[in-house]
Write a protein that holds these residues in place. Structure first.
Motif, short mmCIF file in Angstrom:
data_model
loop_
_atom_site.label_atom_id
_atom_site.label_comp_id
_atom_site.label_asym_id
_atom_site.label_seq_id
_atom_site.Cartn_x
_atom_site.Cartn_y
_atom_site.Cartn_z
N ILE A 414 0.83 -1.21 0.00
CA ILE A 414 0.00 0.00 0.00
C ILE A 414 0.86 1.26 0.00
N GLU A 415 1.89 1.28 0.86
CA GLU A 415 2.74 2.47 0.95
C GLU A 415 3.56 2.67 -0.32
N GLN A 416 3.92 1.58 -0.98
CA GLN A 416 4.66 1.69 -2.24
C GLN A 416 3.85 2.46 -3.28
N ARG A 417 2.53 2.36 -3.20
CA ARG A 417 1.65 3.05 -4.13
C ARG A 417 1.13 4.37 -3.56
N GLY A 418 1.74 4.84 -2.48
CA GLY A 418 1.36 6.14 -1.92
C GLY A 418 0.12 6.12 -1.07
N GLY A 419 -0.27 4.94 -0.57
CA GLY A 419 -1.49 4.84 0.20
C GLY A 419 -1.25 4.74 1.69
N VAL A 420 -2.33 4.48 2.42
CA VAL A 420 -2.30 4.41 3.88
C VAL A 420 -2.89 3.08 4.32
N ALA A 421 -2.22 2.41 5.28
CA ALA A 421 -2.72 1.15 5.83
C ALA A 421 -2.97 1.32 7.32
N GLU A 422 -4.17 0.99 7.77
CA GLU A 422 -4.52 0.99 9.19
C GLU A 422 -4.95 -0.43 9.53
N LEU A 423 -4.02 -1.20 10.06
CA LEU A 423 -4.22 -2.64 10.23
C LEU A 423 -3.93 -3.04 11.67
N THR A 424 -4.61 -4.09 12.12
CA THR A 424 -4.44 -4.60 13.48
C THR A 424 -4.13 -6.09 13.42
N LEU A 425 -3.10 -6.51 14.15
CA LEU A 425 -2.79 -7.92 14.24
C LEU A 425 -3.82 -8.61 15.12
N ALA A 426 -4.42 -9.69 14.63
CA ALA A 426 -5.45 -10.39 15.38
C ALA A 426 -5.54 -11.82 14.88
N SER A 427 -6.04 -12.70 15.74
CA SER A 427 -6.32 -14.06 15.33
C SER A 427 -7.80 -14.18 15.04
N GLY A 428 -8.17 -15.22 14.31
CA GLY A 428 -9.57 -15.38 13.95
C GLY A 428 -9.83 -16.70 13.27
N ASP A 429 -11.09 -16.93 12.97
CA ASP A 429 -11.51 -18.17 12.31
C ASP A 429 -11.29 -18.04 10.81
N ILE A 430 -10.04 -18.20 10.38
CA ILE A 430 -9.68 -18.04 8.97
C ILE A 430 -8.80 -19.19 8.53
N ALA A 431 -8.69 -19.35 7.21
CA ALA A 431 -7.87 -20.42 6.65
C ALA A 431 -6.40 -20.20 6.97
N GLU A 432 -5.63 -21.29 7.04
CA GLU A 432 -4.20 -21.18 7.33
C GLU A 432 -3.48 -20.32 6.30
N SER A 433 -3.93 -20.41 5.05
CA SER A 433 -3.24 -19.68 3.98
C SER A 433 -3.83 -18.29 3.74
N TRP A 434 -4.69 -17.82 4.65
CA TRP A 434 -5.47 -16.58 4.46
C TRP A 434 -4.58 -15.41 4.05
N GLY A 435 -3.51 -15.17 4.80
CA GLY A 435 -2.66 -14.02 4.54
C GLY A 435 -2.00 -14.06 3.17
N THR A 436 -1.42 -15.21 2.83
CA THR A 436 -0.77 -15.31 1.52
C THR A 436 -1.80 -15.28 0.39
N ASP A 437 -3.01 -15.77 0.67
CA ASP A 437 -4.07 -15.70 -0.34
C ASP A 437 -4.45 -14.25 -0.63
#
Length: 745
Positions: A414-437
């Motif tokens: 996002i920052e490479q394209r001049g944008g803004v990221a507001e993200l929070t680290l959290a666990s949840g009911d998601i697939a193991e590959s969720w992030g890379t997907d």
């Protein structure tokens, strides 16, 4: 931005507090001006609210600005963020707040009605902001279109601004500007007029502004204080507003506070499951599929790896608290991580046994072994992420991610394209590959003009658009079987035309033509360019037609502006309009006078109880033929003013009576004068309010083959026009007309 004046407190280029560089003036107000500025340190844009010099020494206004600064404790994306107050060396006091790029709802109001879908999105977003403010017992008191900005024009990014006259309802708290009336009459709740304000007052104001932006006009408060008080005691007029917006506004804006939706939570519950009318639930809920507007976002916080981070507290809907760290069991298992490293499984098991056997359980619970087990993050439910890139703004990412690795990859992208990221680290009911997907989904999107990825758990929606067929094909080819890995969803990439062909709009316009042909002036041979507004000109029978047409056009015109130059008549006038003969203007002027005062009435607007007098001014060159004059009444009746049973002479020679030049012919008279030549007398009553029309036809021979009755129905008159069209058309030389409006004071 406005043009600077020498008298302004600051000029473009001024540097305040060695930090904020003035770029321009955004607006002028009664007590303060607002400037756009940029931080020389961070480059971040800010808005500076500057108290005017004459108020800088006034303790009351300094308290006002200080209390507004305290609103920074409200942390929600739908509420503008305040930071701090400063005083310049020459004594100017100013408040620093976030700069929001986009139009205010007041600008949208001037452009015309907004669609129901957009208004429901605005309602949800603003209500969530009010929920955050009300949770701290802060009541805005001045919620109106000019105090809500749509960031980048997106209804889903509506932001409430200007808490300058907000009220703190906490016990013992000081109230800004006291308890007297504060706000704008058109949008203020009835109880505000007497200084009584609570959270329900903001709910009323939100309902009133939703109605205003649907109508494209502010509610009429009244012409004097007595009228304002009287009108505020009545329900808002929501006739013609489609459901569920109508029921929402009705329940938000009931004159009696106890009859309204009682809280922001109640409004949000209604939006989730609308009830049409009293106690009638509808299946048409607003919570189908992934709902981006329900997402709660908190700023990026990287939790320490030494121990589990306490649950983040976003506003208004708290993220569920994290479950406490698991107690050691006889047969310990590795702690779950969003991205487990299977190769370390055996080592982890051995290490846990050693830790427990040696009495080192504290090392596990304090995070000493997170380098092996992976960090423990608070649980998030729902687990949401929104990543988007619009044509008129930088890319953005908001929501949750499962690991430092994915956080870094997404922030970098996002920052490479001049944008803004507001993200929070959290666990949840998601697939193991969720992030890379997620990262794999975003990789092929850069060539698109705009795109948006919305994820809730493992369910995802990817939409985007481009003007290039090859780009559309390339991106769609990247998702042959839907979104990658554990993400459930498909990509929808649309091909957008650079030019909008006129023939795409013609069928839409024709379908709403209920009062004659509607025209589309202004389109070039190739259609409408990206910046070309869409104009529609003509007449319609109802306001609802105008609103429906606007909504239908908005769905296909993209970012282009829609301008409706439409005269709203009524069904009876439109019926007659469709049967009136086609003829050029003849130059006959229709002049209105007030019969009681014997004064000109240039506006043609008459109030209940008044006596309209109608004069015709014949042009000098009109010396022969016949005049046929009728008034098409708003109630559906037609009165034949000339000729009629009491005044049969309608030939122009008789009407001129030997006079040359412009000649006045009176066709309705004053009640206080002896009626001459059979002229009729009218007085406005409440049964005939709206638009009527005077029609003047000049013909070479008498029309209709004889006299019409003095009064008949619009249907009968239309039938007579149709039946005599063939015999009369050849003799009609011109047709002039003018609208007459009757209304309550």
């Amino acid at each position: 931005m406005l043009e600077s004046r020498p008298s302004d407190a600051f000029q473009p280029g001024d540097l305040l507090n060695n930090t904020y560089r003035i770029e321009g003036l955004l607006g002028r107000g009664g007590t303060s001006d607002v400037y756009k500025a940029r931080s020389d340190i961070s480059g971040r844009l800010a808005a500076l609210k500057v108290l005017k010099a004459e108020f800088s020494g006034n303790e009351d206004f300094l308290v006002l600005l200080t209390r507004e600064e305290e609103m920074r404790e409200i942390r929600h994306d739908a509420v503008v963020r305040y930071s701090e107050n400063h005083r310049s060396p020459d004594g100017h006091v100013y408040l620093v707040m976030d700069y929001i790029e986009g139009p205010g709802l007041d600008k949208k109001l001037k452009q015309g009605p907004m669609s129901v879908d957009d208004l429901l999105i605005v309602a949800r977003r603003v209500t969530e902001g009010l929920q955050a403010a009300h949770a701290r017992n802060i009541v805005h008191r001045d919620l109106s279109p000019d105090n809500i900005i749509l960031e980048n024009g997106d209804p889903a990014k509506a932001v409430i601004i200007d808490f300058g006259i907000a009220k703190d309802t906490n016990p013992g708290a000081q109230t800004i500007v006291g308890n007297e009336f504060a706000g704008k009459y058109a949008y203020a709740a009835p109880e505000q007029l007497s200084g009584q304000t609570d959270k329900r007052s903001d709910i009323y104001s939100l309902g009133a502004l939703l109605l205003a932006n649907f109508r494209g006009a502010a509610p009429k408060a009244g012409n004097n204080p007595m009228e304002v008080v009287e009108n505020k005691g009545k329900p808002l007029d929501t006739v013609g507003v489609p459901e569920p917006l109508k029921s929402l506004i009705d329940r938000m804006s009931a004159p009696v506070p106890d009859a309204r939706l009682q809280s922001a939570e109640a409004v949000l519950a209604f939006l989730k499951a609308p009830e049409i009318g009293p106690g009638k639930p509808t299946s048409d809920t607003l919570d189908q599929g992934i709902d981006p507007d329900a997402t709660v976002i908190v700023p990026v916080r990287k939790p320490p790896l030494s121990k589990p981070k306490p649950t983040p507290k976003p506003v208004p809907k708290p993220v569920p608290k994290p479950k406490p760290a698991p107690k050691p069991a006889p047969k310990p298992k590795p702690a779950p991580t969003p991205e487990p490293k299977k190769s370390k499984g055996g080592l982890i098991a051995v290490m846990l046994v050693l830790v427990l056997g040696a009495g080192g359980a504290a090392g596990y619970f304090t995070g000493a072994f997170h380098s092996l087990l992976g960090p423990q993050y608070p649980a998030a439910d729902p687990y949401t992420l929104i990543v988007s890139d619009s044509a008129d703004g930088p890319p953005q990412a908001t929501g949750y991610v499962p690991s430092e690795q994915i956080l870094g990859g997404l922030v970098g992208l996002i920052e490479q394209r001049g944008g803004v990221a507001e993200l929070t680290l959290a666990s949840g009911d998601i697939a193991e590959s969720w992030g890379t997907d997620v990262l794999a989904t975003l990789a092929p999107l850069e060539a698109l003009d705009e795109w948006r990825l919305i994820i809730k758990g493992n369910d995802a929606q990817l939409t985007g658009s481009t003007t290039k067929k090859v780009v559309q094909s390339q991106v769609m080819a990247a998702f042959p079987n839907g979104l990658p890995g554990g993400l459930k969803g498909n990509a929808q990439i649309t091909l957008r035309d650079v030019f909008l062909a006129s023939n795409k709009l013609t069928p839409i316009v024709e379908s709403f033509a209920d009062c004659g042909v509607l025209q589309l002036p202004g389109a070039s041979a190739v259609g409408y360019g990206p910046e070309t507004p869409v104009f529609v000109k003509g007449r319609v029978a109802k306001t609802s037609t105008r609103v429906g047409l606007f909504d239908a056009l908005r769905k296909v015109v993209g970012e282009r502006r829609v301008v409706l130059d439409l005269e709203v008549l009524n069904p009876y006038l439109c019926l007659i309009e469709s049967h009136l003969p086609k003829a050029p203007l003849g130059g006959v002027k229709v002049v209105y006078r007030d019969g009681d005062m014997d004064e000109l009435n240039p506006s043609g607007r008459f109030f209940v109880g008044e006596n309209p007098v109608v004069d015709l001014i014949l042009p000098t060159e009109m010396t022969g033929g016949y005049l046929t004059v009728s008034i098409l009444d708003v109630s559906g009746k037609v009165y034949h003013l000339l000729p009629n049973i009491n005044r049969q002479g309608n030939d122009i020679a008789t009407l001129r009576n030997g006079q040359t030049g412009p000649v006045k012919v009176r066709v309705t008279d004053s009640q206080f004068k002896p009626q001459q030549n059979g002229a009729l007398v009218f007085r406005v009553d409440e049964s005939t309010l709206g638009k009527s029309k005077i029609v003047v036809v000049h013909s070479s021979k008498p029309l209709f083959g004889g006299l019409r009755p003095r009064e008949e129905s619009a249907e009968g008159y239309a039938r007579a026009l149709q039946e005599n069209a063939e015999s009369d058309t050849g003799s009609i030389q011109s047709l002039d007309s003018r609208i007459l409006i009757t209304t309550n004071r």
